[in-house]
Design an enzyme around this catalytic site. Structure first.
Site, short mmCIF file in Angstrom:
data_model
loop_
_atom_site.label_atom_id
_atom_site.label_comp_id
_atom_site.label_asym_id
_atom_site.label_seq_id
_atom_site.Cartn_x
_atom_site.Cartn_y
_atom_site.Cartn_z
N ARG A 74 0.81 -1.29 -0.08
CA ARG A 74 0.08 0.05 -0.03
C ARG A 74 0.73 1.35 -0.06
O ARG A 74 0.69 2.18 -0.71
CB ARG A 74 -1.05 0.07 1.12
CG ARG A 74 -1.89 -0.96 0.93
CD ARG A 74 -2.96 -0.93 0.00
NE ARG A 74 -3.81 -1.96 -0.33
CZ ARG A 74 -3.78 -2.71 -1.46
NH1 ARG A 74 -2.77 -2.55 -2.40
NH2 ARG A 74 -4.74 -3.77 -1.52
N GLU A 119 1.87 1.55 -3.53
CA GLU A 119 0.95 2.13 -4.23
C GLU A 119 0.57 3.52 -4.18
O GLU A 119 0.66 4.10 -5.07
CB GLU A 119 -0.46 1.34 -3.76
CG GLU A 119 -1.51 1.62 -4.74
CD GLU A 119 -2.92 0.88 -4.01
OE1 GLU A 119 -3.66 0.77 -4.86
OE2 GLU A 119 -2.83 0.77 -2.88
N SER A 161 15.60 14.64 2.87
CA SER A 161 16.68 13.78 3.24
C SER A 161 15.68 12.46 4.09
O SER A 161 14.66 12.77 4.85
CB SER A 161 17.56 14.29 4.43
OG SER A 161 18.35 13.40 5.05
#
Length: 160
Positions: free
Chosen positions: A100, A103, A126
């Protein structure tokens, strides 16, 4: 007191074995990541990432974690070594939770890039000078929501 030399690992196998042993001990002792982090004196996110092989722990934290989890001196030393980072070998992750996040970056990655560059200019956020926080909050529509904060220092690109 002399400073201990910082060592670097090039093969993640040893750290993966320590991660497996540490998670097994965590389960057997019924400990939370927060309890382990409290023993280390560091944040929950950093301590968890370190135990899972993504960061070195300072000497005192490594010894405290090893003691809490009944890991030996060898493990305590390896927990202090700079690991080979990266916890998703090859391709697309298959674990549903990790997928997820993958995604989300597939869907919102270009949006995040555009918004960061518009706000800050050309550069990066960073992952070294970085903080991570995960909170559970009530959803006004029922259930719960996850609030994940990624707090990284902005580093501008410098022409040379």
């Amino acid at each position: 007191m002399p400073q201990i030399m910082l060592h670097s690992q090039f093969d993640p196998t040893a750290r993966q074995a320590i991660a497996v042993a540490a998670v097994e001990a965590k389960i057997m002792k019924d400990l939370s990541w927060k309890q382990i982090a409290d023993a280390s004196g560091l944040s929950v996110a950093f301590t968890t990432a370190a135990i899972l092989g993504q960061h070195p722990l300072p000497e005192g934290a490594a010894k405290a974690v090893a003691e809490l989890l009944d890991l030996d001196e060898h493990a305590a030393l390896l927990l202090q070594a700079v690991p080979t980072r990266g916890s998703i070998p090859g391709g697309i992750p298959t674990d549903p939770t990790i997928y997820r996040f993958y995604e989300m970056l597939q869907v919102y990655g270009t949006t995040l890039k555009a918004l960061v560059h518009e706000e800050f200019g050309d550069g990066i956020i960073s992952a070294i000078n970085f903080k991570l926080d995960v909170k559970k909050v009530a959803d006004p529509e029922g259930g719960e929501r996850a609030v994940i904060t990624l707090d990284g220092k902005y580093l501008p690109t410098k022409p040379f």
